[in-house]
Scaffold this active site. Structure first.
Site, PDB file in Angstrom:
ATOM      1  N   GLY A   7       0.830  -1.055  -0.028  1.00  0.00           N
ATOM      2  CA  GLY A   7       0.026   0.125  -0.044  1.00  0.00           C
ATOM      3  C   GLY A   7       0.891   1.198  -0.016  1.00  0.00           C
ATOM      4  O   GLY A   7       2.150   1.304   0.206  1.00  0.00           O
ATOM      5  N   GLY A  32       0.291   5.882   0.670  1.00  0.00           N
ATOM      6  CA  GLY A  32      -0.363   7.030   0.833  1.00  0.00           C
ATOM      7  C   GLY A  32       0.605   8.109   1.135  1.00  0.00           C
ATOM      8  O   GLY A  32       1.372   8.061   2.102  1.00  0.00           O
ATOM      9  N   GLY A  33       0.380   9.373   0.528  1.00  0.00           N
ATOM     10  CA  GLY A  33       1.220  10.466   0.931  1.00  0.00           C
ATOM     11  C   GLY A  33       2.842  10.022   0.472  1.00  0.00           C
ATOM     12  O   GLY A  33       3.065   9.834  -0.698  1.00  0.00           O
ATOM     13  N   ASP A  38      -7.411   7.032  15.214  1.00  0.00           N
ATOM     14  CA  ASP A  38      -7.807   6.453  13.829  1.00  0.00           C
ATOM     15  C   ASP A  38      -8.540   4.892  14.065  1.00  0.00           C
ATOM     16  O   ASP A  38      -7.851   4.246  13.356  1.00  0.00           O
ATOM     17  CB  ASP A  38      -6.903   6.558  12.878  1.00  0.00           C
ATOM     18  CG  ASP A  38      -7.484   6.630  11.499  1.00  0.00           C
ATOM     19  OD1 ASP A  38      -8.839   6.664  11.215  1.00  0.00           O
ATOM     20  OD2 ASP A  38      -6.677   6.245  10.532  1.00  0.00           O
TER      21      ASP A  38
END
Length: 367
Positions: A37, A39-40, A213
């Site tokens: 994965g 992200g960013g 989160d």
């Protein structure tokens, strides 16, 4: 003590993608299997050790502006979180194995974190059940929920010693307001990071931490079948005093970036000045997670899917529906969801009370 006290120096090649077949950490070579994965500025890879062919995960974080980069500061904070709860010996919170910081020739930094590899998450299990029009048995839901509560109990009941407090004061005296490391801590707040996490041997002070989160995708299932809280990048001191509108707006922006909307507490959607954000944000998220275990989606996602509701509005109003006949689950289990999803954070149970309630229901279910 330097902020990088826990970081192990080593030689590690940079691999922005899968073009590099392996990476070496502390003389152990890890073969890159696939990208899990991204992200960013971060990437997560599945790797296997050349020593025993065991699988691991490596998280790489790119920091284009070196030590002045926000991603760098947040990464250091994430690393500290991996080590913060080690002394409690809990299997319900992930721990890192090694961390490495590389100074790149162009002045940027690359951070690599070697982590345990888990084959599936709670979200994977829920997705599979939805696809097969099946549901999770109540006793299994309670087992997972109790494990998550035990992990959060460690965070919410975290204590720091007077030595740590003195170290924090020393750090604060030599740190400018522009060098704060606390994710989810708006500028000007009192909640700067504390020092090293020694085992408390003297008078200690309760300083709760919140994950911020909580969601099924951030709960992995270990080989032993235990739920493990992962992705500690958003974890920070739980209690934040909001003194002005600027702090409120800043916290809202940070929450929007780091706290997944369908599981985000309403007080993070519209932060009010002269208020205090607490660990009760995690309790709200727990209620959403428990609902998802029962019915496949967060309560507010389900409302959007079935009625076209606006998720943000539904959260801010605390509007959700329990399916007819509780979907076959006990009224006691539904009551736990209702307790967690109170608009007023003060009316939500503490993690200790929530754990006791879940344990009692589990005992009753097994009679």
């Amino acid at each position: 003590m330097d902020i990088l006290w826990s970081i192990v120096g080593a030689c590690l090649p940079c691999f922005p993608d899968l073009s590099s077949p392996s990476v070496t950490i502390k003389d152990i070579k890890y073969r890159i299997v696939k990208l899990l994965g991204e992200g960013g500025f971060s990437y997560v890879y599945l790797v296997k050790s050349n020593n025993d062919n065991a699988p691991y995960a490596i998280k790489k974080i790119r920091c284009p502006f070196g030590s002045n980069d926000e991603s760098y500061k947040n990464s250091i904070k994430e690393i500290k979180n991996y080590h913060r709860f080690v002394k409690f010996g809990t299997p319900y919170i992930i721990q890192s194995i090694e961390e490495v910081i590389i100074n790149e020739p162009d002045g940027s930094k690359s951070i690599y974190i070697l982590l345990p590899y888990f084959e599936k998450s709670l979200q994977d299990i829920i997705n599979n059940l939805v696809l097969n029009d099946d549901k999770m048995p109540e006793d299994e839901i309670l087992k997972v929920f109790i494990g998550i509560c035990r992990g959060l109990k460690v965070m919410h009941n975290y204590k720091t010693t007077s030595d740590e407090q003195r170290h924090q004061q020393h750090d604060n005296a030599s740190t400018t307001s522009t060098d704060e490391e606390g994710l989810l801590l708006p500028p000007g707040s009192d909640d700067d990071e504390d020092g090293p996490t020694n085992i408390p041997t003297e008078l200690s002070e309760l300083i709760p931490y919140a994950h911020r989160d909580i969601k099924p995708a951030n709960v992995m299932i270990s080989a032993e079948g235990l739920p493990v809280l992962v992705d500690l990048g958003s974890c920070s001191k739980a209690r934040i005093k909001i003194r002005n509108r600027q702090q409120a707006l800043t916290l809202q922006d940070i929450a929007q970036e780091h706290c997944t909307l369908p599981y985000r507490a309403p007080e993070l959607l519209d932060v009010v000045k002269n208020s205090e954000i607490t660990e009760k944000t995690d309790i709200w998220s727990l209620g959403c997670l428990l609902y998802a275990c029962c019915f496949g989606y967060s309560p507010f996602e389900k409302l959007e899917i079935e009625q076209g509701a606006n998720i943000s509005l539904a959260i801010s109003q605390g509007k959700f529906l329990i399916p007819k006949n509780n979907g076959g689950y006990s009224s006691e289990l539904m009551d736990i969801i209702n307790q967690c999803l109170k608009l007023n954070p003060d009316k939500r149970p503490t993690i200790d009370k929530l754990l006791d309630t879940a344990l009692e229901l589990s005992r009753k279910s097994n009679y």
